[in-house]
Design an enzyme around this catalytic site. Structure first.
Site, PDB file in Angstrom:
ATOM      1  N   ALA A  65       0.861  -1.160   0.001  1.00  0.00           N
ATOM      2  CA  ALA A  65      -0.184  -0.074   0.047  1.00  0.00           C
ATOM      3  C   ALA A  65       1.046   1.360  -0.067  1.00  0.00           C
ATOM      4  CB  ALA A  65      -0.954  -0.022   1.165  1.00  0.00           C
ATOM      5  N   GLY A 110       1.130  -5.817   0.461  1.00  0.00           N
ATOM      6  CA  GLY A 110       0.366  -6.119  -0.518  1.00  0.00           C
ATOM      7  C   GLY A 110       1.348  -6.481  -1.748  1.00  0.00           C
ATOM      8  N   GLU A 113       1.483  -9.961  -1.277  1.00  0.00           N
ATOM      9  CA  GLU A 113       0.235 -10.603  -1.455  1.00  0.00           C
ATOM     10  C   GLU A 113      -0.162 -10.532  -2.954  1.00  0.00           C
ATOM     11  OE1 GLU A 113      -1.747  -7.604   1.326  1.00  0.00           O
ATOM     12  OE2 GLU A 113      -2.786  -9.532   2.187  1.00  0.00           O
ATOM     13  N   GLU A 133       2.588  -6.045   7.649  1.00  0.00           N
ATOM     14  CA  GLU A 133       1.402  -5.305   7.992  1.00  0.00           C
ATOM     15  C   GLU A 133       1.298  -5.075   9.760  1.00  0.00           C
ATOM     16  OE1 GLU A 133       1.378  -7.449   5.709  1.00  0.00           O
ATOM     17  OE2 GLU A 133       0.010  -6.644   4.049  1.00  0.00           O
TER      18      GLU A 133
END
Ligand code: COA
Length: 259
Positions: A65, A110, A113, A133
């Site tokens: 992010a 992310g 991910e 995170e």
């Protein structure tokens, strides 16, 4: 200039590059929009047989992010943005053709991910990966809590997510989080070699095999075997199946058309 590039290596192989090197290729709203435009182009191109996803520059694959954008968002905007990242990763996972993450540098949050949404992961020696995170007071929100345990097992996934540990590429290789580690300068050649091997196989078979593994993995064995049967059936009426048998008999390489 677009924050995502889509380049064609040949008619069957494309490379999607996250292109915000000045911000470690983090998921800004603009990058997410550009990513989805590129994914749409990939979905519509019926000649494609494999997609490589990588990041520009040497430092980062993707830093997750965009934390600078995030700083100015209210709670609702954060929810909407996390949802966009989650949907984008799921969209990558749902692409019919195989996807290869070529992890050229840091893949955190992310970013990892996204790599977890790909079918195959290879990394450069310099890459680092982690679901970081919890160190930021949040949790993985783009599938990480689900896909990481699927890949490396519950214990290791809990260890990595709860400690927010950053792994070297060799450590990632050791636990099966990436399939291969290669020197930085060989990363794209290795990704192309894998994509090329896939592109030489029967396209319908490859897509159906991916689907059978993907859907079957999420269910019980009996349902999984039924899914496999259904996917196999899709290959029966194809010209490629007959070409495979003919080429074997004639001791030559098959020429598949995806039909
Ligand atoms: N969002 C926005 N900008 C980011 C970013 C992110 N997630 N990650 C890095 N950047 C920016 C940095 O702020 C810096 O910009 P600046 O030059 O304007 O200060 C630039 O990208 C380069 O990062 P920098 O940290 O200087 O480079 P580095 O090579 O030393 O480290 C990372 C790169 C990716 C390892 C490091 O920046 C990092 O750990 N980022 C956070 C990753 C993370 O935990 N993401 C999870 C988000 S949920």
């Amino acid at each position: 200039m677009s924050t995502v590039r889509l380049d064609y290596k040949n008619e069957h192989i494309a490379v999607l590059t996250l292109n915000r090197p000045e911000a470690a290729n983090a998921f800004s709203l603009q990058l997410l929009a550009d990513l989805n435009t590129a994914l749409e182009e990939v979905e519509q191109n019926k000649e494609l047989r494999a997609l490589i996803i990588t990041g520009s520059g040497e430092k980062a694959f993707c830093a997750g992010a965009d934390l600078k954008e995030r700083e100015h968002m209210n709670d609702d905007e954060v929810v909407a943005t996390v949802s966009k990242i989650r949907n984008s990763v799921t969209r990558v996972e749902d692409i019919e053709i195989p996807t290869i993450a070529a992890i050229n540098g840091a893949a955190f949050g992310g970013g990892l991910e996204l790599a977890l949404g790909c079918d195959i992961r290879i990394a450069s020696e310099k890459a680092k990966v982690g679901l970081t995170e919890t160190s930021l007071g949040i949790i993985p929100g783009a599938g990480g809590t689900q896909r990481l345990p699927n890949l490396v097992g519950l214990g290791k996934a809990k260890y990595l997510i709860l400690t927010a540990k950053r792994l070297t590429s060799d450590e990632a290789l050791e636990i099966g989080l990436v399939e291969e580690v290669v020197p930085s300068e060989s990363l794209m050649d290795k990704a192309m070699e894998i994509a090329d091997a896939i592109a030489h196989n029967g396209p319908v078979g490859v897509k159906q095999a991916k689907k059978a593994i993907q859907l079957g993995h999420q269910t019980d064995i009996q349902t999984g075997l039924k899914i496999e049967e259904n996917c196999y059936e899709k290959t029966i009426p194809t010209e490629d199946r007959l070409e495979g048998i003919r080429a074997f008999k004639e001791k030559r390489k098959p020429q598949y058309k995806g039909k």
